[in-house]
Scaffold this active site. Structure first.
Site, mmCIF file in Angstrom:
data_model
loop_
_atom_site.group_PDB
_atom_site.id
_atom_site.type_symbol
_atom_site.label_atom_id
_atom_site.label_comp_id
_atom_site.label_asym_id
_atom_site.label_seq_id
_atom_site.Cartn_x
_atom_site.Cartn_y
_atom_site.Cartn_z
ATOM 1 N N GLY A 111 0.807 -1.213 0.000
ATOM 2 C CA GLY A 111 0.000 0.000 0.000
ATOM 3 C C GLY A 111 0.839 1.262 0.000
ATOM 4 O O GLY A 111 0.419 2.292 -0.532
ATOM 5 N N GLU A 161 2.409 -9.395 -0.534
ATOM 6 C CA GLU A 161 1.178 -9.779 0.171
ATOM 7 C C GLU A 161 0.808 -11.254 0.024
ATOM 8 O O GLU A 161 0.292 -11.864 0.955
ATOM 9 C CB GLU A 161 -0.002 -8.920 -0.311
ATOM 10 N N ASP A 194 -2.785 -5.835 -3.648
ATOM 11 C CA ASP A 194 -3.939 -4.939 -3.542
ATOM 12 C C ASP A 194 -3.579 -3.484 -3.839
ATOM 13 O O ASP A 194 -2.550 -3.196 -4.444
ATOM 14 C CB ASP A 194 -4.550 -5.077 -2.139
#
Length: 380
Positions: free
Chosen positions: A116, A139, A147
């Site tokens: 992120g 991840e 994501d």
């Protein structure tokens, strides 16, 4: 109330027509918490609407840009239903606005920029990295998925490099980031503050002027012979396969050939990763090739919520426990083997929500800042 600069997680400054934003949790490697997301969105919206704001610069305090989402926050919420729904919704909504921002943005990125955190630099018009920058999207290894818009970003890299980066969590250097097109410029770390001063002194939102200023400080990129970017024929051959099992089988066969010793530690990492995380990630990247940015973010919102709800597996919490809580690096995956991951169950994490419950990404520029969490069914 006086702001304690040591405690405020995001600092902002107005310098003429330039707006600066600093991720300010250096001791925590500038992880992204609920408060960070809220402040980023609030300021970016305000500046996009402010005629006096011409250029936005984002940077990280201390020795990292951002290590990504706050894993402890997710782990601590594991026993409460949807404890992280608000921050997840807000962040994916924010990702859309970073990708589509109407004014030039410059990310000045040194140190760690992962997951992120990297989603706050890669979509920027200008993303400046240094020789000390380290990027990864790790991840899948902890039972999660790639994501924050990365199923869109990585699926658009040449060949099957995106699958490789997503599944292996490979670390890329500043040079490799520029060479792959994930970032725009490489500037030596010792010149980064001088570049920032130069951009502030421009006092302009002219893209050509900003680009010229960055180029005054930037270096031509040379990637080493050992760079993974020079292994594309092998990566494209192996990571084009239909399933994770076939990818591993093909990669293992390549590892036995002369000169392919670099594959051995990568393969070892893949075999230690969550089987469920790998399967979800591969499918998400493959779907991403055919999806728009909005579709990718809506899909990633669903995946994140279904994974956190342990819809088919609790691997994400086991992965975080093994990596950051007990730090034993011995996760017990459920199921433990790739062949035991039920394809029909995978469909459950990808399935659409009821329309009201989907991420509300703006459909047009007129309502560009609509669809906020406050307007969603979740807040009501």
């Amino acid at each position: 109330m006086a702001v304690n600069q040591d405690e405020e997680v995001v600092l902002t400054e107005d310098k003429g027509n330039v707006r600066l934003i600093t991720l300010n949790q250096p001791r925590k490697l500038n992880v992204i918490s609920s408060r960070v997301v809220y402040l980023l969105a609030e300021n970016l919206e305000k500046w996009e609407k402010d005629e006096d704001a011409k250029l936005v610069i984002i940077k990280g305090a201390g020795r990292a840009f951002s290590a990504g989402g706050d894993l402890k926050m997710f782990y601590d919420g594991r026993t409460s239903k949807d404890s992280c729904l608000e921050v997840v919704y807000r962040f994916y909504w924010l990702c859309y606005h970073i990708h589509t921002y109407k004014k030039p943005q410059v990310a000045l990125v040194h140190g760690i920029s992962m997951g992120g955190g990297a989603s706050l630099m890669v979509p920027m018009k200008f993303s400046v990295v240094t020789e000390k920058t380290v990027f990864a999207t790790p991840e899948a290894s902890i039972g999660f998925h790639t994501d924050c818009g990365f199923s869109y970003i990585l699926s658009r890299l040449p060949g099957h490099l995106g699958e490789y980066i997503a599944l292996t969590g490979a670390r890329l250097s500043g040079e490799e980031l520029v060479a792959s097109g994930l970032t725009t410029h490489l500037v030596p770390l010792d010149k980064l503050s001088a570049l920032e001063n130069r951009l502030v002194s421009l006092n302009s939102g002219s893209e050509s002027a900003v680009k010229a200023a960055i180029e005054e400080f930037s270096l031509d990129v040379q990637i080493g012979e050992e760079s993974v970017l020079n292994k594309r024929p092998i990566i494209d051959e192996c990571f084009s396969k239909d399933s994770v099992e076939e990818i591993l089988e093909s990669f293992e066969a390549e590892s036995r050939k002369e000169g392919n010793g670099w594959i051995v530690p990568v393969l070892k990492g893949l075999k230690r990763s969550s089987p469920t995380g790998l399967k979800i990630t591969l499918r998400s990247i493959r779907d991403g090739r055919k999806q728009t940015l909005s579709e990718c973010l809506k899909k990633e919102f669903r995946l994140t919520m279904n994974i956190l709800r342990t819809t088919i597996s609790g691997d994400v919490y086991e992965g975080i426990r093994a990596l950051t809580v007990d730090k034993d690096n011995s996760p017990k995956w459920d199921p433990p083997r790739l062949g035991e991951v039920d394809t029909q169950k995978l469909d459950l994490v990808f399935g659409p929500f009821e329309e009201d419950s989907e991420l509300r990404v703006p459909e047009n520029d007129e309502n560009r800042w609509s669809g906020k969490y406050e307007e969603s069914v979740y807040a009501r």
